[in-house]
Scaffold this active site. Sequence first.
Site, PDB file in Angstrom:
ATOM      1  CD  GLU A 138      -3.308  -1.548   5.222  1.00  0.00           C
ATOM      2  OE1 GLU A 138      -3.461  -2.608   5.833  1.00  0.00           O
ATOM      3  OE2 GLU A 138      -2.776  -0.553   5.747  1.00  0.00           O
ATOM      4  CD  GLU A 139      -1.420   2.204   7.569  1.00  0.00           C
ATOM      5  OE1 GLU A 139      -2.135   1.795   8.509  1.00  0.00           O
ATOM      6  OE2 GLU A 139      -0.260   1.802   7.401  1.00  0.00           O
ATOM      7  CG  ASP A 150      -2.623   4.253   2.787  1.00  0.00           C
ATOM      8  OD1 ASP A 150      -2.205   3.162   2.359  1.00  0.00           O
ATOM      9  OD2 ASP A 150      -3.456   4.337   3.707  1.00  0.00           O
ATOM     10  CG  ASP A 192       2.642   0.267   7.796  1.00  0.00           C
ATOM     11  OD1 ASP A 192       2.228  -0.146   6.712  1.00  0.00           O
ATOM     12  OD2 ASP A 192       1.974   0.245   8.841  1.00  0.00           O
ATOM     13  CG  HIS A 247       0.553   3.043  12.202  1.00  0.00           C
ATOM     14  ND1 HIS A 247      -0.767   2.658  12.336  1.00  0.00           N
ATOM     15  CD2 HIS A 247       1.013   2.416  11.093  1.00  0.00           C
ATOM     16  CE1 HIS A 247      -1.072   1.823  11.346  1.00  0.00           C
ATOM     17  NE2 HIS A 247      -0.009   1.660  10.601  1.00  0.00           N
ATOM     18  CG  ASP A 298       1.243  -3.756   4.964  1.00  0.00           C
ATOM     19  OD1 ASP A 298       2.052  -2.935   5.438  1.00  0.00           O
ATOM     20  OD2 ASP A 298       0.012  -3.649   5.075  1.00  0.00           O
ATOM     21  CG  HIS A 309      -0.481   0.031   2.532  1.00  0.00           C
ATOM     22  ND1 HIS A 309      -0.223   1.205   3.205  1.00  0.00           N
ATOM     23  CD2 HIS A 309      -0.178  -0.962   3.407  1.00  0.00           C
ATOM     24  CE1 HIS A 309       0.206   0.926   4.432  1.00  0.00           C
ATOM     25  NE2 HIS A 309       0.255  -0.379   4.574  1.00  0.00           N
TER      26      HIS A 309
HETATM   27 ZN   LIG Z   1       0.806  -1.360   6.363  1.00  0.00          ZN
END
Ligand SMILES: [Zn+2]
Length: 409
Positions: free
Chosen positions: A176-177, A81, A142, A381, A199, A79
């Site tokens: 995705e997030e 994003d 990520d 994150h 991921d 992903h």
């Molecule tokens: Zn991820």
Amino acid sequence: MQSVIDRFIRYIQIDTQSIHKSDSYPSTAKQLDLARLLVDELKDLGLEDAAMDKYGYVTATLPANSNKQGLPVVGFLAHMDTSPDLSGADVNPQFIEDYDGGRVVLNAEKGISMSPEEFPDLKKYIGKTLITTDGTTLLGADDKAGVAEIMAAVEYLLEHPEIQHGTLKIGFTPDEEVGSGVDHFDVEAFGADFAYTVDGGEVGEVQYENFNAAGAELTIHGRNVHPGKSKLKMRNALIIGMELNDLLPVFERPEFTENYEGFYHLYQFGGTVEQASMTYIIRDHDREKFETKKALLGEAVDYINAKYGDQIIDVKIKDQYYNMREQVELHPEIIEIAIQAIQAVGLTPIIDPVRGGTDGSRLSYMGLPTPNVFTGGHYGHGKYEFIPTFAMEKAVEVLVKIAELVAEG
Ligand SMILES: [Zn+2]
């Protein structure tokens, strides 16, 4: 060949943060900046059909160079994003070479550092090179590490035609997030028989289990009366919300659970005496326990309503995604190939359950079984996100090996 590290550093310069509750898809237009770059780069590599569709999905095909008939088509997905939790703009990566096992200073000026006591994964990488943040943003490993690793694997295969492989499909997804990564993904058009999301976390990891997930939205209807004259008349929606929460098992909260333990997570609670709202997410790897958890919340609501003799609480419970294990286990060879590939590049496979979901959780129920392999990243994150460079190189090797093993049949 461009190194996977160069690619990664380039991709994290582009801010691709997604946001919750957007009227557009993808949720933020800036994700398309990376999508367009990836299309250009895929075309430069020679993947002629590389394209971005109207939703921002980037897809491309690396044609087979093996003349074996009937080889399965394998997809690699990542992903684009980054998490809404922390800014991904102006990322300023720091290289910590030959990590000594001590405290890592992210930003001396702002006094931001991470100690191996608080972040024990650091201890696994003594002597390695780490890429960290400067303490003011997330890093974006990520999942731009996954994007870079897939791109580097494609390039490697093109430069090494002696490695026989079947048709490979590449897919990069937005959003995705925020849980919408595959909302508009066309599995049939993608045309893979099975796929891997790149991921995951620690080097060597492969995952094919994730939570079953539901969200519950509760509205509590109170009755406000002047507090001086409210005896046996007032119903305080806030107090009733607390009463409801007390009916749920205390030790089934995120802060008390790990591994295969599920939970109820109250993540929003607010309002007034007159009306309040609560939002929970419910998670469990086990489908039966998941159903029981949802039923228990329903019973707790019924109990409160019966106690007050009124429809005091309205609840809406909605399933979000399911444990991919049920789908992936029907094709054990997909897991076996990933494990063999990880071993073949000299790593020890780590098979652990995802305590969350991936794009693959939903894809697996849309007809594309999609387990998850590692990127090498840690503590995503947030500002403590880091990735060891060797782990990214290993991830590229694993993807190349998967392509090779599938072609060996
Ligand atoms: Zn991820």
